[in-house]
Design an enzyme around this catalytic site. Structure first.
Site, short mmCIF file in Angstrom:
data_model
loop_
_atom_site.label_atom_id
_atom_site.label_comp_id
_atom_site.label_asym_id
_atom_site.label_seq_id
_atom_site.Cartn_x
_atom_site.Cartn_y
_atom_site.Cartn_z
N ASN A 194 0.87 -1.17 0.00
CA ASN A 194 0.00 0.00 0.00
C ASN A 194 0.91 1.23 0.00
OD1 ASN A 194 -1.80 2.05 0.47
ND2 ASN A 194 -2.73 1.12 2.28
N LYS A 232 3.37 0.79 3.02
CA LYS A 232 3.02 -0.25 4.00
C LYS A 232 3.11 -1.60 3.30
CE LYS A 232 -0.40 2.50 6.43
NZ LYS A 232 -1.81 2.78 6.42
N ARG A 254 -2.64 -2.15 -3.34
CA ARG A 254 -3.84 -1.34 -3.16
C ARG A 254 -3.73 -0.17 -4.14
NH1 ARG A 254 -5.24 3.22 1.14
NH2 ARG A 254 -7.43 3.40 0.63
N HIS A 294 -12.87 2.62 0.04
CA HIS A 294 -12.91 1.59 1.09
C HIS A 294 -13.62 0.33 0.60
CE1 HIS A 294 -12.86 5.07 4.24
NE2 HIS A 294 -11.64 4.59 4.10
N LEU A 326 -15.65 3.10 9.92
CA LEU A 326 -15.41 4.33 10.66
C LEU A 326 -13.98 4.36 11.17
CD1 LEU A 326 -18.77 4.39 12.72
CD2 LEU A 326 -18.35 5.23 10.40
N ARG A 349 -11.58 15.45 7.64
CA ARG A 349 -12.34 15.85 6.44
C ARG A 349 -13.74 16.31 6.81
NH1 ARG A 349 -10.88 10.47 3.69
NH2 ARG A 349 -8.80 10.85 2.89
N PHE A 363 -10.52 9.92 18.15
CA PHE A 363 -11.72 9.79 18.98
C PHE A 363 -11.39 9.53 20.45
CE2 PHE A 363 -15.75 9.74 16.47
CZ PHE A 363 -15.18 10.29 15.33
N ILE A 396 -12.52 3.30 14.73
CA ILE A 396 -13.59 3.83 15.59
C ILE A 396 -14.72 2.80 15.71
CG2 ILE A 396 -15.28 5.70 15.84
CD1 ILE A 396 -13.20 7.26 13.87
N GLY A 397 -15.14 2.26 14.56
CA GLY A 397 -16.25 1.30 14.55
C GLY A 397 -15.98 0.07 15.40
N GLU A 398 -14.71 -0.37 15.42
CA GLU A 398 -14.38 -1.59 16.18
C GLU A 398 -14.15 -1.31 17.66
OE1 GLU A 398 -10.99 -3.49 14.23
OE2 GLU A 398 -11.95 -3.09 12.30
N ASN A 399 -13.67 -0.07 17.98
CA ASN A 399 -13.22 0.18 19.35
C ASN A 399 -14.03 1.15 20.17
OD1 ASN A 399 -10.68 -1.38 19.27
ND2 ASN A 399 -10.20 0.06 17.63
N GLU A 432 -8.22 -5.36 5.18
CA GLU A 432 -8.07 -5.02 3.76
C GLU A 432 -6.90 -5.76 3.12
OE1 GLU A 432 -9.37 -0.54 3.29
OE2 GLU A 432 -8.64 -0.89 5.30
P1 ADP Z 1 -7.20 4.82 9.05
O1 ADP Z 1 -6.85 3.42 8.58
O2 ADP Z 1 -8.27 5.49 8.24
O3 ADP Z 1 -6.02 5.70 9.31
P2 ADP Z 1 -8.15 3.47 11.44
O4 ADP Z 1 -9.19 2.57 10.91
O5 ADP Z 1 -6.86 2.87 11.90
O6 ADP Z 1 -7.88 4.68 10.47
O7 ADP Z 1 -8.79 4.29 12.65
C1 ADP Z 1 -8.03 5.21 13.36
C2 ADP Z 1 -8.92 5.94 14.36
O8 ADP Z 1 -9.60 4.99 15.19
C3 ADP Z 1 -8.15 6.80 15.32
O9 ADP Z 1 -7.90 8.08 14.80
C4 ADP Z 1 -9.10 6.87 16.50
O10 ADP Z 1 -9.96 7.97 16.28
C5 ADP Z 1 -9.91 5.61 16.43
N1 ADP Z 1 -9.61 4.68 17.54
C6 ADP Z 1 -8.65 3.73 17.58
N2 ADP Z 1 -8.69 3.08 18.77
C7 ADP Z 1 -9.72 3.62 19.48
C8 ADP Z 1 -10.28 3.40 20.77
N3 ADP Z 1 -9.81 2.45 21.59
N4 ADP Z 1 -11.33 4.16 21.14
C9 ADP Z 1 -11.82 5.12 20.34
N5 ADP Z 1 -11.33 5.37 19.10
C10 ADP Z 1 -10.30 4.64 18.68
#
Ligand code: ADP
Length: 397
Positions: free
Chosen positions: A7, A14, A89, A178, A207, A239, A282, A330-333, A382
């Protein structure tokens, strides 16, 4: 069969080396500050290893990646020949690419031809392809496009309501990004629910720092929130997402900026960072909001409201929804933001179990037993999709 996934960004590269017999990751890492100075962080099951070494260009970074993969201490392969294929990618495939493609001179030229649609992304992706060609000229390379999954969108979803001539002449339309992530998590959702993807209506919410939502009907993307570029749609880390296009000349005039400068502000200084003045992350926003920072709270409110709005729109677009998937950083955590988004969606039969929603980082259904719409948390991958596509394409030739 070992597949190397690449990537390449403007100043970063990466990589991940996967053994496809069991889909395990043998090594992964990132070269940063290419063209500035150069730092490589390499990770295997033995641990992390950092090298600081000049990387004037992507070819130099690639040379260091290969050396590191072969290194007697930190390496995971004995010979370059063990790498049987390389998957890249590529951000924008325009209307040309509806699926991944084996790279040859024509494909390279076609990627170049759509580069004006993604001037920040496609040129570095091509640089990565050329760097690999230079070091491993006989290894087949495959391009996996972020836009390809969304090429099934119908015109009613991808057309902007502007003069049709502009679409005909310049291909100005919604493309979406995505795609590998939306495809992967929608397939995983079908598996988790134990139903064929063809029978499901799923809304996938990717997210991360960049964020987008996709409506997946019968396994196919039928709408998505990013547009011609990744700037459209949700409010993201930095953004703006959707805004009245008239805002752009207004800012230009009031702040004495060029169009390119305003777009840069909308890409890099807006979204959560711009609204809060605190951070794009976040974790920082959650902490600041807890301490009473109103602007951080506003940013989180805008984010959740907009995600929920898109979910409602896509549920209407598909005339129903079986499952909503949360994925990416964000979606996972971020359990709090999931809860906030789902609170807007109880009317459609969403109901999450707080105890299940508190769990993190694993594939799970966080809905109550009675919920009519399932809410799933599915970690995205991905690189795995890119490696699988690469393997499949080579299997077909
Ligand atoms: P990208 O691949 O688009 O750079 P990611 O999917 O890795 O982004 O997501 C990164 C974002 O996830 C971080 O900027 C943060 O906002 C959020 N994040 C990661 N871990 C946590 C957590 N434990 N709680 C809340 N938000 C989190």
């Amino acid at each position: 069969m070992k597949v190397l996934v690449i990537n390449a960004g403007s100043s970063s590269l990466k990589y991940q080396l996967l053994e496809m017999t069991n889909e395990s990751v043998l090594a992964k890492g990132i070269c940063e500050r290419i063209g500035i100075d150069g730092k490589l962080v390499h990770e295997t099951e033995k641990g992390k290893h950092t090298t600081e070494s000049p990387m004037p260009d992507h070819a130099a970074a690639m040379a260091l990646v290969i050396d590191t993969l072969l290194d007697t201490n930190h390496g995971v392969i004995a010979s370059k020949d063990e790498i049987k294929a390389i998957g890249h990618r590529v951000v924008h495939g325009g209307e040309t690419f509806t699926a991944s493609a084996l790279i040859n001179d024509e494909i390279e030229a076609a990627i170049e031809a759509v580069s004006d649609l993604a001037p920040l992304h496609n040129p570095p992706n091509l640089t990565g392809i050329r760097a690999c060609k230079q070091h491993m000229p006989t290894v087949p390379q495959v391009a996996v496009f972020d836009t390809a999954f969304h090429q099934t969108m119908p015109p009613r979803a991808f057309l902007y309501a502007i003069e049709n001539e502009l679409y005909d002449k310049h291909k100005i339309r919604k493309y979406g990004f995505h795609g590998t992530s939306h495809k992967y998590v929608s397939q995983q959702a079908a598996e988790l629910l134990g139903k064929p993807a063809a029978s499901l209506k799923v809304i996938t919410c990717h997210l991360g720092n960049g964020a987008s939502i996709c409506a997946v009907d019968g396994g196919k993307s039928v709408d998505t929130s990013m547009g011609l570029t990744p700037l459209e749609g949700l409010a993201m880390g930095t953004r703006s997402g959707d805004l009245d296009p008239a805002v752009i000349p207004f800012i230009m005039e009031k702040e004495n900026l060029t169009a390119a400068q305003v777009i840069d502000v909308l890409n890099k200084k807006s979204g959560m960072l711009g609204l809060s003045g605190v951070s794009s992350d976040f974790r920082d926003l959650d902490a600041a909001a807890k301490e009473g920072n109103k602007l951080a709270q506003n940013a989180l409110d805008v984010f959740a409201y907009r995600v929920a709005g898109y979910v409602g729109r896509y549920a209407a677009g598909m005339n129903g929804v079986d499952a909503i998937v949360f994925t990416a950083g964000i979606g996972e955590n971020d359990t709090g933001i999931r809860e906030k988004i789902c609170a807007y969606l109880t009317w459609m039969g969403v109901e999450i179990d707080p105890a299940l929603n508190a769990k993190r980082g694993q594939m799970l259904d966080v809905s109550t037993a009675a919920a009519k719409v399932r809410v799933l948390v599915i970690p995205t991958n991905e690189e795995l999709v890119i490696a699988r596509d690469t393997k499949n394409i080579l299997g077909n030739i």
